[in-house]
Design an enzyme around this catalytic site. Structure first.
Site, PDB file in Angstrom:
ATOM      1  N   ARG A  93       0.858  -1.186   0.000  1.00  0.00           N
ATOM      2  CA  ARG A  93       0.000   0.000   0.000  1.00  0.00           C
ATOM      3  C   ARG A  93       0.890   1.230   0.000  1.00  0.00           C
ATOM      4  NH1 ARG A  93      -3.338   2.442   5.066  1.00  0.00           N
ATOM      5  NH2 ARG A  93      -1.410   3.641   5.158  1.00  0.00           N
ATOM      6  N   TYR A 133      -2.474  11.908   5.598  1.00  0.00           N
ATOM      7  CA  TYR A 133      -2.724  10.605   6.226  1.00  0.00           C
ATOM      8  C   TYR A 133      -1.751   9.542   5.693  1.00  0.00           C
ATOM      9  CZ  TYR A 133      -4.015   5.923   6.928  1.00  0.00           C
ATOM     10  OH  TYR A 133      -3.905   4.594   7.246  1.00  0.00           O
ATOM     11  N   GLU A 159      -4.368  -6.925   5.547  1.00  0.00           N
ATOM     12  CA  GLU A 159      -3.459  -5.858   6.000  1.00  0.00           C
ATOM     13  C   GLU A 159      -2.764  -6.329   7.278  1.00  0.00           C
ATOM     14  OE1 GLU A 159      -3.762  -1.043   6.665  1.00  0.00           O
ATOM     15  OE2 GLU A 159      -5.419  -2.263   7.398  1.00  0.00           O
ATOM     16  N   TRP A 217     -10.058  12.964   8.447  1.00  0.00           N
ATOM     17  CA  TRP A 217      -8.634  12.586   8.489  1.00  0.00           C
ATOM     18  C   TRP A 217      -8.447  11.292   7.697  1.00  0.00           C
ATOM     19  CZ3 TRP A 217      -6.205   8.434  11.508  1.00  0.00           C
ATOM     20  CH2 TRP A 217      -4.798   8.423  11.394  1.00  0.00           C
ATOM     21  N   HIS A 264      -8.645   6.824   2.924  1.00  0.00           N
ATOM     22  CA  HIS A 264      -8.976   7.119   4.315  1.00  0.00           C
ATOM     23  C   HIS A 264     -10.239   7.958   4.461  1.00  0.00           C
ATOM     24  CE1 HIS A 264      -7.299   7.279   8.559  1.00  0.00           C
ATOM     25  NE2 HIS A 264      -7.100   6.055   8.172  1.00  0.00           N
ATOM     26  N   ASP A 267      -4.798   3.944   0.069  1.00  0.00           N
ATOM     27  CA  ASP A 267      -5.856   4.211   1.056  1.00  0.00           C
ATOM     28  C   ASP A 267      -6.268   5.674   0.989  1.00  0.00           C
ATOM     29  OD1 ASP A 267      -7.537   4.284   3.234  1.00  0.00           O
ATOM     30  OD2 ASP A 267      -6.091   3.471   4.672  1.00  0.00           O
ATOM     31  N   GLU A 309     -13.384  -0.082   7.015  1.00  0.00           N
ATOM     32  CA  GLU A 309     -12.688  -0.167   8.303  1.00  0.00           C
ATOM     33  C   GLU A 309     -13.363   0.675   9.387  1.00  0.00           C
ATOM     34  OE1 GLU A 309      -8.747   1.183   6.986  1.00  0.00           O
ATOM     35  OE2 GLU A 309      -8.879   2.768   8.468  1.00  0.00           O
ATOM     36  N   GLU A 315      -8.667   1.909  -1.382  1.00  0.00           N
ATOM     37  CA  GLU A 315      -9.236   1.626  -0.054  1.00  0.00           C
ATOM     38  C   GLU A 315     -10.044   2.806   0.501  1.00  0.00           C
ATOM     39  OE1 GLU A 315      -6.338  -0.235   2.458  1.00  0.00           O
ATOM     40  OE2 GLU A 315      -6.990   0.850   4.244  1.00  0.00           O
ATOM     41  N   ARG A 328     -13.834  -4.591   4.085  1.00  0.00           N
ATOM     42  CA  ARG A 328     -12.662  -4.568   4.965  1.00  0.00           C
ATOM     43  C   ARG A 328     -13.006  -4.092   6.371  1.00  0.00           C
ATOM     44  NH1 ARG A 328      -8.354  -3.015   4.379  1.00  0.00           N
ATOM     45  NH2 ARG A 328      -8.024  -1.336   5.827  1.00  0.00           N
TER      46      ARG A 328
HETATM   47  O1  EZ4 Z   1      -5.692   4.892  10.150  1.00  0.00           O
HETATM   48  O2  EZ4 Z   1      -6.404   2.182  12.325  1.00  0.00           O
HETATM   49  O3  EZ4 Z   1      -5.762   0.825   6.722  1.00  0.00           O
HETATM   50  N1  EZ4 Z   1      -5.413   1.204   7.781  1.00  0.00           N
HETATM   51  C1  EZ4 Z   1      -5.764   2.354   8.325  1.00  0.00           C
HETATM   52  C2  EZ4 Z   1      -5.330   2.567   9.757  1.00  0.00           C
HETATM   53  C3  EZ4 Z   1      -6.145   3.622  10.488  1.00  0.00           C
HETATM   54  C4  EZ4 Z   1      -5.998   3.468  11.962  1.00  0.00           C
HETATM   55  C5  EZ4 Z   1      -6.812   4.489  12.730  1.00  0.00           C
HETATM   56  O4  EZ4 Z   1      -6.732   4.254  14.099  1.00  0.00           O
HETATM   57  O5  EZ4 Z   1      -6.410   3.147   7.689  1.00  0.00           O
HETATM   58  O6  EZ4 Z   1      -3.974   2.860   9.788  1.00  0.00           O
HETATM   59 CO    CO Z   2      -7.275   2.152   5.862  1.00  0.00          CO
END
Ligand code: EZ4
Ligand code: CO
Length: 469
Positions: free
Chosen positions: A209, A221, A406, A469, A279, A277, A329, A303, A350
């Site tokens: 990743r 991030y 992951e 975030w 995020h 990702d 997530e 992701e 996920r």
């Molecule tokens: O930022 O679990 O894919 N993994 C992620 C993680 C999240 C953290 C937040 O607490 O996006 O690293």
């Molecule tokens: Co993630």
């Protein structure tokens, strides 16, 4: 938490004297809970008699005698759940860590859930899950579902130990020899990402990743900012005791990410699987554009593009791109997964086993996904403990529709407190054949690393407004 026994209040003298064996626990922190629990448990015991007694290979009936909640910070904060039983030496260990809200989960476990568990049959995992999820009327949310996951994992651990089998055997046995794993490569510029990715490939990873800093913005991030990647790996010692503020702007982000993958494909070739990702920070049309722009670089998946509230918006991304999509997530309800799976709006689900209710929840999500040709990619960051990583892999290697896992390497200081957990070899994760989940907690070591308040960073736009975030 330290309640003197005389403070039992409503229990009254008669109730108290009626509890054989409870006085011995009077000086321990959970004694009040245990005493109250033993009374409450009268009802649950009534439900627990009958068919389950002695059902495990002629073994005597089992009861939960104690629920210990261990909050510890060996490198970062973890909340561990240890459930003890009437069988000498038989206990289960689970993980109930919710990054930045650890104490809320610990309090829920100690004050509300532990009293409901004392006296119950630990082998009745599904019934306990239903009882703790639907029983209190107020269901769901990340704090309650993380607490429930911690209990669920500890109960599966007990069941495996009692059966003398690793949990994956109880889930149906192996479907594969290992769980394909991905790791993180992040950097302040393309060359640094490439360097970290090459080291991962040398270590045996087949899937990486990749995240890069946005030029001109402070903090992005998944990237190291002005720290080295090692220093930024999330160590609580380096975290501020109040949230760090990071900056985000979609326009430069949407420009740089496709360039990063163009660069990585040119440098690393076609063989390596690449992931990215988002995020949960993009709007639907931004995500659609990014997924479209990334098509030439054939990502394994993109992701968590959108905020978890906006499931239907994945339709827009689908209409514009063939980049595979993963999501989930931040989900903490099984029902969050339903629209995405049944409409085939994603390719990988996920969820975080530690935040959606443990193995009991995950196997339902996995089965629903199987029926709609969606694969799994359970969340596997450093802020969930080794027990949840172990649970991930037990599920991964026993379901037909596993996708990718992951993972992180835990530092020695964490392993000093929590031993066991899955092992990485040649690109795959695996668990040993130790009965149960395969993790243990050293309670003495845990005490040496007391909790330290820590927050995840938060993000703002250039104009100062709040950004995901
Ligand atoms: O930022 O679990 O894919 N993994 C992620 C993680 C999240 C953290 C937040 O607490 O996006 O690293
Ligand atoms: Co993630």
């Amino acid at each position: 938490m330290h309640q003197p026994i005389s403070n039992l209040g409503w229990l009254g003298r008669r109730g108290f004297l009626g509890l054989a064996g409870v006085t011995a626990l009077a000086d321990s922190p959970l004694s009040h809970n245990r005493v109250a629990a033993a009374l409450v448990a009268k009802d649950t015991l009534a439900q627990n008699t009958g068919s389950s007694a002695g059902s495990s290979r002629g073994l005597p009936p089992l009861k939960i005698t104690d629920v210990r909640v261990i909050v510890t910070c060996p490198d970062r904060n973890y909340v561990l759940v240890k459930i003890l039983t009437t069988e000498s030496g038989l206990y289960g260990v689970g993980d109930a860590t919710l990054n930045g809200r650890e104490l809320a989960v610990a309090e829920d476990l100690e004050k509300h859930l532990a009293p409901l568990l004392i006296g119950r049959d630990p082998e009745r995992i599904e019934d306990t899950w239903q009882y703790l999820y639907r029983g209190p009327y107020w269901r769901g949310g990340p704090i309650q579902m993380t607490a429930l996951a911690g209990i669920d994992l500890a109960l599966w651990d007990i069941k495996g130990k009692r059966a003398g089998m690793p949990v994956y055997q109880l889930l149906g046995g192996r479907t594969r020899m290992g769980a394909l794993a991905y790791t993180h490569a992040s950097g302040r510029d393309f060359a640094e990402v490439e360097d970290v990715a090459r080291r991962a490939l040398e270590r045996g990873f087949k899937c990486v990743r990749a995240q890069v800093a946005i030029p001109g913005l402070e903090g992005t991030y998944g990237t190291p900012g002005n720290k080295t990647p090692e220093a930024a790996a999330g160590r609580v010692a380096n975290m501020a005791s109040l949230p760090e503020i990071e900056a985000f702007e979609p326009a430069p982000y949407l420009r740089i990410v496709p360039k990063l993958f163009e660069y990585l494909r040119a440098k690393l070739g076609q063989e390596v699987e690449l992931l990215h990702d988002c995020h949960e920070k993009l709007d639907p049309i931004q995500a659609a554009r990014l997924a479209h722009d990334l098509e030439p670089y054939h990502l394994f998946f993109l992701e968590d593009c959108l905020r978890p509230e906006y499931k239907e918006s994945f339709r827009l991304i689908r209409e514009h791109s063939t980049t595979p999509l993963a999501m989930g997530e931040l989900f903490n309800s099984l029902w969050d997964c339903v629209p995405l799976i049944k409409e085939q709006l994603i390719d990988y689900i996920r969820c975080d086993l530690g935040h959606i209710g443990g193995i009991t929840a995950a196997r339902k999500v996995a089965t629903l996904a199987e029926l709609f040709q969606v694969r799994t990619a359970w969340h596997g960051p450093g802020d969930i403990g080794p027990s949840t990583h172990a649970a991930n892999v037990h599920v991964d290697i026993s379901i037909p529709n596993f996708g990718i896992q992951e993972m992180v390497f835990f530092p020695d200081v964490t392993r000093e407190v929590i031993s066991g957990g899955p092992e990485f070899k040649d690109g795959y994760m695996n668990v040993s054949d130790v009965p149960g989940l395969g993790c243990d907690v050293n309670e003495e070591a845990a005490k040496r690393y007391p909790y330290r308040r820590a927050y995840l960073p938060t993000a703002r736009r250039r104009d100062g407004s709040v950004q995901d975030w």
